[in-house]
Design a protein around this motif. Structure first.
Motif, PDB file in Angstrom:
ATOM      1  N   ALA A 427      69.454  24.359  34.339  1.00 23.54           N
ATOM      2  CA  ALA A 427      69.987  23.886  35.484  1.00 23.54           C
ATOM      3  C   ALA A 427      70.696  24.937  36.515  1.00 23.54           C
ATOM      4  O   ALA A 427      70.592  24.465  37.711  1.00 23.54           O
ATOM      5  N   GLY A 428      71.247  25.760  36.110  1.00 24.96           N
ATOM      6  CA  GLY A 428      72.083  26.815  37.142  1.00 24.96           C
ATOM      7  C   GLY A 428      70.735  27.563  37.958  1.00 24.96           C
ATOM      8  O   GLY A 428      71.044  27.414  39.271  1.00 24.96           O
ATOM      9  N   GLY A 429      69.874  27.947  37.228  1.00 25.98           N
ATOM     10  CA  GLY A 429      68.622  28.746  38.004  1.00 25.98           C
ATOM     11  C   GLY A 429      67.909  27.716  39.196  1.00 25.98           C
ATOM     12  O   GLY A 429      67.810  28.035  40.177  1.00 25.98           O
ATOM     13  N   ALA A 430      67.769  26.652  38.477  1.00 29.19           N
ATOM     14  CA  ALA A 430      66.939  25.635  39.481  1.00 29.19           C
ATOM     15  C   ALA A 430      68.003  25.043  40.620  1.00 29.19           C
ATOM     16  O   ALA A 430      67.290  24.948  41.830  1.00 29.19           O
ATOM     17  N   TYR A 431      69.140  25.001  40.395  1.00 27.93           N
ATOM     18  CA  TYR A 431      70.002  24.645  41.358  1.00 27.93           C
ATOM     19  C   TYR A 431      70.186  25.845  42.290  1.00 27.93           C
ATOM     20  O   TYR A 431      69.904  25.492  43.795  1.00 27.93           O
ATOM     21  N   MET A 432      70.476  26.889  42.091  1.00 26.39           N
ATOM     22  CA  MET A 432      70.452  28.122  42.978  1.00 26.39           C
ATOM     23  C   MET A 432      69.183  28.361  43.768  1.00 26.39           C
ATOM     24  O   MET A 432      69.185  28.585  44.932  1.00 26.39           O
ATOM     25  N   TRP A 433      68.042  28.170  43.072  1.00 29.33           N
ATOM     26  CA  TRP A 433      66.641  28.337  43.725  1.00 29.33           C
ATOM     27  C   TRP A 433      66.691  27.332  44.827  1.00 29.33           C
ATOM     28  O   TRP A 433      66.162  27.603  45.960  1.00 29.33           O
ATOM     29  N   SER A 434      67.235  26.022  44.634  1.00 34.42           N
ATOM     30  CA  SER A 434      66.902  25.056  45.488  1.00 34.42           C
ATOM     31  C   SER A 434      67.808  25.308  46.561  1.00 34.42           C
ATOM     32  O   SER A 434      67.499  25.223  47.812  1.00 34.42           O
ATOM     33  N   VAL A 435      69.276  25.369  46.489  1.00 32.98           N
ATOM     34  CA  VAL A 435      69.872  25.520  47.639  1.00 32.98           C
ATOM     35  C   VAL A 435      69.802  26.779  48.568  1.00 32.98           C
ATOM     36  O   VAL A 435      70.329  26.680  49.613  1.00 32.98           O
TER      37      VAL A 435
END
Length: 486
Positions: A427-435
């Motif tokens: 969840a952390g990696g996907a979020y940072m990748w996205s924003v």
């Protein structure tokens, strides 16, 4: 704050006839490695489908090899998703926040003024330092990255700093501030599941985290001197002209930022603080930028598509709004479902049990805790699980070695929370990748805290530095059966 009523399944909780062997537990894990490798490298797929394949394999192992009913497996899926529900709701809100802060002129204003005071040489260490201050103040690495982090990405692009370097500096600062803040949800969670006083845990975290951050600042300063050249002629003027021609830039555009951070500092939880920022962003869009009520809320839903006359600025300020959260939300839901299946089938408990079997000293216990926390980030794809599972599974061993609980709380955070942003399907990696718009594997070499914090924990484990026992005897010399254990 996370729901602490969730109790992970321990090895002893699993009936003997349904308890997976180490070989059985490794089947879903090896399958995930194969699926992700083939999906990403060979087929060029996003992580979504390989994760779903892994969930199907895990469910099949549980149903047909271990005899677990579908009803129980489904309950595991629900528990996994419930564990990350707060993160999912925050993701929905952050996407609206970014869109409304862009339309309000908040993010354009930060870029506009940031280009006036920052230079390529000082940009990276300044970014890390500012992100640390903000994250410490509000207790949220995600909020910091999704708001000021987005603005820093734009400033870095204007200064000619490579995006992966900027993203790494943002994350180092955001997670540093988060880990040493008593307002952070993961910091509170680590203290709670290890039965550690919150402020004692915070004080214990500050030594290793502070050292890792200090080293990171030196490295960012070196990158600023060696990796950034002259700003392309006229770039800053072009960006500022494009922003100034499309947005009304004044101190009023920072009202959404002040509202959000003021509420967080006052003690409001992350979700209502962020939602208030969305409403403040819409209000500022209407009052300052002259956008109609319906159009302002349409931006919150569908994002921004600026036409500033500069392709660079259009790219920096384009956002997808609430509807654009689908890619990230779906990967998080799939990963959480997989994590719930791995937990319900006993795979996670079995792996943790066998890690504990290798523990015969304080050094191996501390190192094993770090490995377990990082493994949870990879397997369960949720940073909360990287705290809860090792924290609850291994705390008995810390008592066996007469270690203070703060050693455990520090270990799960130093190795678990900070590494979540390195895993694309977490969840952390996907979020940072996205924003931030940068793949975790691209910013990983510059996300120094993600490597330094676990490394410093390993040094503590080997040397005994900062490892404290209940009677304050030298911890590094103790093992099972020592006088302190009697």
């Amino acid at each position: 704050m996370t729901d602490l009523s969730f109790e992970p399944i321990t090895y002893d909780d699993i009936p003997a006839d349904r308890r997976p062997s180490l070989g059985q537990a490794l089947v879903p894990l090896l399958g995930m490695v194969v699926f992700l490798s083939i999906g990403a490298i060979v087929l060029g797929l996003d992580p979504h489908l390989p994760i779903i394949w892994g969930a199907v394999l895990t469910a099949a192992v549980g149903r047909y090899w271990l005899g677990i009913s579908w009803e129980e497996l489904f309950e595991g899926i629900v528990d996994g998703i419930r564990m990350g529900m707060q993160a999912i709701l925050i993701l929905f809100t952050i996407y609206m926040l970014i869109a409304t802060w862009t339309s309000a002129g908040t993010i354009p204003g930060l870029i506009y003024y940031g280009l006036e005071i920052l230079t390529p040489t000082v940009f990276l260490p300044a970014t890390a330092a500012l992100a640390t201050i903000v994250a410490f103040s509000i207790g949220s690495s995600w909020t910091t990255a999704g708001t000021l982090g987005v603005a820093f990405m734009g400033i870095g692009a204007g200064l000619g700093v490579p995006a992966p370097m900027t993203a790494g500096a943002i994350l180092t600062g955001a997670y540093t501030g988060d880990k040493i803040s008593p307002l952070s949800d993961t910091t509170n969670l680590a203290a709670a599941v290890t039965n550690t006083d919150l402020m004692e845990h915070v004080r214990t975290m500050r030594v290793g985290t502070g050292l890792a951050f200090a080293i990171s600042l030196v490295l960012y300063a070196a990158l600023g001197l060696s990796a950034t050249g002259d700003i392309p002629a006229g770039r800053i003027e072009t960006i500022q002209s494009a922003i100034g021609g499309s947005y009304a830039i004044s101190p009023l555009v920072f009202v959404p930022l002040l509202v959000t951070f003021a509420l967080a500092l006052y003690g409001f939880p992350a979700l209502p603080s962020l939602l208030s920022g969305v409403f403040a962003g819409v209000g500022t869009t209407i009052a300052v930028q002259g956008v109609g009520f319906t159009a302002a809320w349409d931006i919150a839903q569908n994002g921004t598509d600026p036409a500033t006359g500069s392709e660079l600025v259009n790219g920096l300020l384009g956002s997808s709004g609430l509807m654009g959260s689908t890619w990230t939300i779906t990967i998080v839901v799939a990963a959480l479902a997989l994590g719930g299946l791995l937990e319900r089938t006993g795979v996670i408990a079995t792996i943790a049990h066998h890690i504990a079997g290798f523990v015969n000293s304080v050094t191996s216990l501390t190192l094993g805790t770090g490995v377990a926390a990082i493994s949870m980030n990879v397997l369960a794809a949720e940073q909360y699980m990287s705290i809860v599972v090792p924290g609850m599974t291994l705390r008995g061993l810390y008592d066996d070695f007469d270690l203070e609980s703060r050693n455990l709380s520090r270990a799960v955070e130093a190795s678990g929370t900070v590494t979540s942003a390195l895993i694309p399907w977490n969840a952390g990696g996907a979020y940072m990748w996205s924003v931030l718009g940068v793949h975790p594997f691209e910013y990983a070499p510059y996300y120094f805290l993600g490597f330094l914090a676990p490394s410093i924990l390993a040094i503590m484990a080997v040397t005994g530095w900062q490892i404290t026992t209940k009677d304050e005897a030298p911890a590094a010399t103790k093992g099972r059966g020592s006088p302190a254990d009697d």
